[in-house]
Motif scaffolding. Structure first.
Motif, PDB file in Angstrom:
ATOM      1  N   VAL A 183      11.779   8.059  -2.670  1.00 25.34           N
ATOM      2  CA  VAL A 183      10.986   6.852  -2.451  1.00 25.34           C
ATOM      3  C   VAL A 183       9.932   7.165  -1.391  1.00 25.34           C
ATOM      4  N   LEU A 184       8.653   6.987  -1.757  1.00 27.41           N
ATOM      5  CA  LEU A 184       7.559   7.208  -0.821  1.00 27.41           C
ATOM      6  C   LEU A 184       7.140   5.870  -0.235  1.00 27.41           C
ATOM      7  N   GLU A 185       7.281   5.746   1.050  1.00 26.33           N
ATOM      8  CA  GLU A 185       7.029   4.500   1.769  1.00 26.33           C
ATOM      9  C   GLU A 185       5.538   4.151   1.781  1.00 26.33           C
ATOM     10  N   SER A 186       5.271   2.869   1.642  1.00 20.30           N
ATOM     11  CA  SER A 186       3.914   2.329   1.626  1.00 20.30           C
ATOM     12  C   SER A 186       3.157   2.664   2.908  1.00 20.30           C
ATOM     13  N   GLY A 187       1.846   2.960   2.724  1.00 22.29           N
ATOM     14  CA  GLY A 187       0.964   3.102   3.870  1.00 22.29           C
ATOM     15  C   GLY A 187       0.858   4.503   4.438  1.00 22.29           C
ATOM     16  N   TYR A 188       1.330   5.511   3.709  1.00 24.52           N
ATOM     17  CA  TYR A 188       1.344   6.871   4.229  1.00 24.52           C
ATOM     18  C   TYR A 188       0.679   7.863   3.276  1.00 24.52           C
ATOM     19  N   LEU A 189       0.281   9.001   3.841  1.00 26.42           N
ATOM     20  CA  LEU A 189      -0.167  10.164   3.094  1.00 26.42           C
ATOM     21  C   LEU A 189       1.016  11.106   2.951  1.00 26.42           C
ATOM     22  N   TYR A 190       1.215  11.598   1.718  1.00 27.25           N
ATOM     23  CA  TYR A 190       2.272  12.572   1.420  1.00 27.25           C
ATOM     24  C   TYR A 190       1.627  13.812   0.839  1.00 27.25           C
ATOM     25  N   VAL A 191       2.122  14.988   1.235  1.00 30.08           N
ATOM     26  CA  VAL A 191       1.634  16.244   0.678  1.00 30.08           C
ATOM     27  C   VAL A 191       2.783  17.244   0.588  1.00 30.08           C
ATOM     28  N   GLY A 192       2.604  18.239  -0.270  1.00 33.86           N
ATOM     29  CA  GLY A 192       3.515  19.377  -0.294  1.00 33.86           C
ATOM     30  C   GLY A 192       4.474  19.401  -1.458  1.00 33.86           C
ATOM     31  N   THR A 193       5.242  20.496  -1.486  1.00 33.36           N
ATOM     32  CA  THR A 193       6.238  20.736  -2.513  1.00 33.36           C
ATOM     33  C   THR A 193       7.523  21.160  -1.821  1.00 33.36           C
ATOM     34  N   PRO A 194       8.471  20.255  -1.630  1.00 32.09           N
ATOM     35  CA  PRO A 194       8.433  18.853  -2.046  1.00 32.09           C
ATOM     36  C   PRO A 194       7.533  18.020  -1.127  1.00 32.09           C
ATOM     37  N   ALA A 195       7.081  16.881  -1.669  1.00 29.55           N
ATOM     38  CA  ALA A 195       6.187  15.999  -0.909  1.00 29.55           C
ATOM     39  C   ALA A 195       6.893  15.481   0.335  1.00 29.55           C
ATOM     40  N   ARG A 196       6.155  15.504   1.444  1.00 35.82           N
ATOM     41  CA  ARG A 196       6.685  14.960   2.684  1.00 35.82           C
ATOM     42  C   ARG A 196       5.647  14.049   3.327  1.00 35.82           C
ATOM     43  N   GLN A 197       6.148  13.076   4.075  1.00 39.15           N
ATOM     44  CA  GLN A 197       5.273  12.112   4.749  1.00 39.15           C
ATOM     45  C   GLN A 197       4.553  12.833   5.884  1.00 39.15           C
ATOM     46  N   VAL A 198       3.207  12.710   5.899  1.00 41.34           N
ATOM     47  CA  VAL A 198       2.410  13.410   6.902  1.00 41.34           C
ATOM     48  C   VAL A 198       1.960  12.469   8.013  1.00 41.34           C
ATOM     49  N   ARG A 199       1.388  11.307   7.620  1.00 45.26           N
ATOM     50  CA  ARG A 199       0.874  10.372   8.628  1.00 45.26           C
ATOM     51  C   ARG A 199       0.561   9.044   7.967  1.00 45.26           C
ATOM     52  N   LYS A 200       0.349   8.032   8.819  1.00 43.94           N
ATOM     53  CA  LYS A 200      -0.086   6.723   8.320  1.00 43.94           C
ATOM     54  C   LYS A 200      -1.519   6.844   7.805  1.00 43.94           C
ATOM     55  N   LEU A 201      -1.813   6.061   6.771  1.00 48.04           N
ATOM     56  CA  LEU A 201      -3.175   6.019   6.260  1.00 48.04           C
ATOM     57  C   LEU A 201      -4.062   5.232   7.213  1.00 48.04           C
ATOM     58  N   THR A 202      -5.320   5.644   7.306  1.00 45.56           N
ATOM     59  CA  THR A 202      -6.288   4.921   8.131  1.00 45.56           C
ATOM     60  C   THR A 202      -6.786   3.698   7.360  1.00 45.56           C
ATOM     61  N   GLU A 203      -7.456   2.806   8.054  1.00 42.88           N
ATOM     62  CA  GLU A 203      -8.051   1.643   7.396  1.00 42.88           C
ATOM     63  C   GLU A 203      -9.080   2.079   6.359  1.00 42.88           C
ATOM     64  N   ASP A 204      -9.857   3.128   6.656  1.00 42.33           N
ATOM     65  CA  ASP A 204     -10.837   3.641   5.692  1.00 42.33           C
ATOM     66  C   ASP A 204     -10.157   4.169   4.430  1.00 42.33           C
ATOM     67  N   GLU A 205      -9.057   4.874   4.598  1.00 44.62           N
ATOM     68  CA  GLU A 205      -8.332   5.402   3.438  1.00 44.62           C
ATOM     69  C   GLU A 205      -7.741   4.279   2.595  1.00 44.62           C
ATOM     70  N   LEU A 206      -7.215   3.269   3.248  1.00 44.93           N
ATOM     71  CA  LEU A 206      -6.679   2.121   2.511  1.00 44.93           C
ATOM     72  C   LEU A 206      -7.790   1.412   1.733  1.00 44.93           C
ATOM     73  N   ALA A 207      -8.951   1.261   2.349  1.00 41.88           N
ATOM     74  CA  ALA A 207     -10.089   0.638   1.656  1.00 41.88           C
ATOM     75  C   ALA A 207     -10.543   1.501   0.489  1.00 41.88           C
ATOM     76  N   TYR A 208     -10.465   2.822   0.641  1.00 39.75           N
ATOM     77  CA  TYR A 208     -10.887   3.730  -0.413  1.00 39.75           C
ATOM     78  C   TYR A 208     -10.056   3.568  -1.688  1.00 39.75           C
ATOM     79  N   LEU A 209      -8.812   3.144  -1.574  1.00 42.35           N
ATOM     80  CA  LEU A 209      -7.976   2.948  -2.761  1.00 42.35           C
ATOM     81  C   LEU A 209      -8.629   1.963  -3.729  1.00 42.35           C
ATOM     82  N   ASP A 210      -9.187   0.886  -3.202  1.00 41.02           N
ATOM     83  CA  ASP A 210      -9.892  -0.082  -4.048  1.00 41.02           C
ATOM     84  C   ASP A 210     -11.234   0.455  -4.525  1.00 41.02           C
TER      85      ASP A 210
END
Length: 174
Positions: free
Chosen positions: A132-159
């Protein structure tokens, strides 16, 4: 190509774009203003696949499911929410991707994994079965791991990314 399987025909939103080289088979529902790009396969032959509105499935992606049996009651359907951008060559198998996500190119998300809303997964990542990947974060890697919280700009970019592909698919539909 939209193909019926065992009497079930995909249900595609009237404003959705399916490239002529993509294949959509069986128990698949795709909402409005979505897009399915060249060489993509969406195969709902042994379980259901649901894709929301304003969701883009990029070139060469493969979407599939697991069947129902005594070892896996109900099987593993595939669910993708609205305002999701799925990058090139992504493999989604029997998982759930909620609203407002960006799935990086060549990412694989496996059975029973859940990507909560407002999540970005970096290119080439592997999301293990049941993770389960928690909301509001960036995940990367194999296996995917939580790296950091998304910025407001990144969240806006989703839309913005979702809206960009709505506009692009409209140009392709002409």
């Amino acid at each position: 190509m939209i193909r019926t399987f065992e009497g079930i025909t995909p249900v595609i939103g009237a404003s959705t774009f399916i490239d002529e080289t993509a294949v959509v088979i069986g128990n698949v529902t795709i909402g409005e203003d979505s897009s399915v790009w060249p060489a993509t396969v969406i195969r709902g032959d042994v379980n259901r696949i649901t894709i929301g509105d304003r969701t883009s499935i990029q070139d060469g992606s493969v979407l599939h499911v697991n069947h129902d049996d005594e070892h896996n009651p109900g099987g593993d359907p595939l669910s993708i929410g609205s305002n999701v951008t799925v990058g090139h060559k992504v493999m989604l198998h029997g998982c759930s991707v909620n609203d407002r996500c960006l799935i990086g190119m060549s990412t694989t998300i496996l059975d029973k994994a859940v990507v909560e809303s407002n999540t970005i997964i970096g290119a080439g990542s592997l999301v293990s079965p049941g993770k389960v990947l928690e909301s509001g974060y960036l995940y990367v890697g194999t296996p995917a791991r939580q790296v950091r919280k998304l910025t407001e700009d990144e969240l806006a970019y989703l839309d913005l990314a979702a809206e960009y592909y709505v506009q692009l698919k409209t140009k392709h539909r002409v």
